[in-house]
Design a protein around this motif. Structure first.
Motif, PDB file in Angstrom:
ATOM      1  N   TYR A 287      12.602   2.355  -3.456  1.00 32.84           N
ATOM      2  CA  TYR A 287      11.521   2.308  -4.432  1.00 32.84           C
ATOM      3  C   TYR A 287      11.112   3.727  -4.857  1.00 32.84           C
ATOM      4  N   ALA A 288      11.082   4.654  -3.894  1.00 33.20           N
ATOM      5  CA  ALA A 288      10.568   6.002  -4.138  1.00 33.20           C
ATOM      6  C   ALA A 288      11.575   6.922  -4.831  1.00 33.20           C
TER       7      ALA A 288
ATOM      8  N   ALA B 235       1.250   7.121  -6.814  1.00 29.66           N
ATOM      9  CA  ALA B 235       0.173   8.077  -7.073  1.00 29.66           C
ATOM     10  C   ALA B 235       0.563   9.521  -6.766  1.00 29.66           C
ATOM     11  N   ALA B 236       1.467   9.733  -5.849  1.00 30.56           N
ATOM     12  CA  ALA B 236       1.806  11.092  -5.402  1.00 30.56           C
ATOM     13  C   ALA B 236       2.155  12.050  -6.540  1.00 30.56           C
ATOM     14  N   PRO B 237       2.948  11.643  -7.540  1.00 28.87           N
ATOM     15  CA  PRO B 237       3.275  12.584  -8.611  1.00 28.87           C
ATOM     16  C   PRO B 237       2.053  13.083  -9.384  1.00 28.87           C
TER      17      PRO B 237
ATOM     18  N   ILE C  44       0.834  -1.203   0.000  1.00 27.00           N
ATOM     19  CA  ILE C  44       0.000   0.000   0.000  1.00 27.00           C
ATOM     20  C   ILE C  44       0.872   1.258   0.000  1.00 27.00           C
ATOM     21  N   ALA C  45       2.011   1.239   0.682  1.00 26.77           N
ATOM     22  CA  ALA C  45       2.916   2.396   0.689  1.00 26.77           C
ATOM     23  C   ALA C  45       3.424   2.684  -0.722  1.00 26.77           C
ATOM     24  N   LYS C  46       3.759   1.646  -1.468  1.00 29.68           N
ATOM     25  CA  LYS C  46       4.242   1.836  -2.837  1.00 29.68           C
ATOM     26  C   LYS C  46       3.151   2.420  -3.733  1.00 29.68           C
ATOM     27  N   LYS C  47       1.902   2.090  -3.462  1.00 25.39           N
ATOM     28  CA  LYS C  47       0.802   2.683  -4.231  1.00 25.39           C
ATOM     29  C   LYS C  47       0.725   4.188  -3.980  1.00 25.39           C
TER      30      LYS C  47
END
Length: 153
Positions: free
Chosen positions: A142-143, A108-110, A101-104
């Motif tokens: 990942y981020a 999505a943030a950008p 869920i953190a990777k989602k």
């Protein structure tokens, strides 16, 4: 509080939608950088973010020369503790689920123009610090290529 998209029955005091906030904050406070709590952007704690919704909201920010600059993401603690066990970092399926869920959120943030995410680190202590650092590092690895940084850890 603004009317959130999933709130079908707003109260009398809820006269703004989330899409009104960029202009409202400029008009009322002169503020052009807005920080969100993740539950203002999704219906429930573990609900993944909706990229299309983020793009629509970003268009409202862009139209008034404002931006969303951070999301405080509280999708669950990175630690576990119980009376029967010492404090520890998430492991196994709990860790994998949290990372998923953190990777989602990172993905999505950008779409909202956000480059900083703040993660809930409640329960951090010396006993679980190494495991939480490992979790943060995996998420940061990942981020980073997506140009998403962390605000506070």
């Amino acid at each position: 509080l603004p009317i959130l998209p999933w709130n079908k029955t707003p109260t009398e005091s809820q006269t703004l939608t989330l899409f009104d906030l960029p202009q409202f904050y400029i008009d009322m406070y002169g503020v052009r950088n807005v920080e969100f709590q993740h539950t203002h952007l999704v219906e429930a704690t573990r609900t993944p973010p909706d990229v299309a919704f983020f793009k629509e909201l970003k268009a409202k920010f862009d139209a008034v020369g404002s931006k969303a600059n951070q999301i405080n993401v509280e999708i669950g603690q990175m630690t576990v503790s119980s009376p029967d066990a010492p404090p520890a970092a998430l492991t196994g399926e709990a860790r994998a689920s949290w990372l998923d869920i953190a990777k989602k959120w990172v993905d999505a943030a950008p779409a909202l123009g956000v480059t900083r995410l703040m993660w809930n680190q409640t329960g951090l202590n010396d006993a679980n610090k190494a495991g939480v650092i490992s979790l943060w590092k995996e998420l940061q690895d990942y981020a980073k290529p997506k140009e998403i940084g962390r605000a506070h850890v």
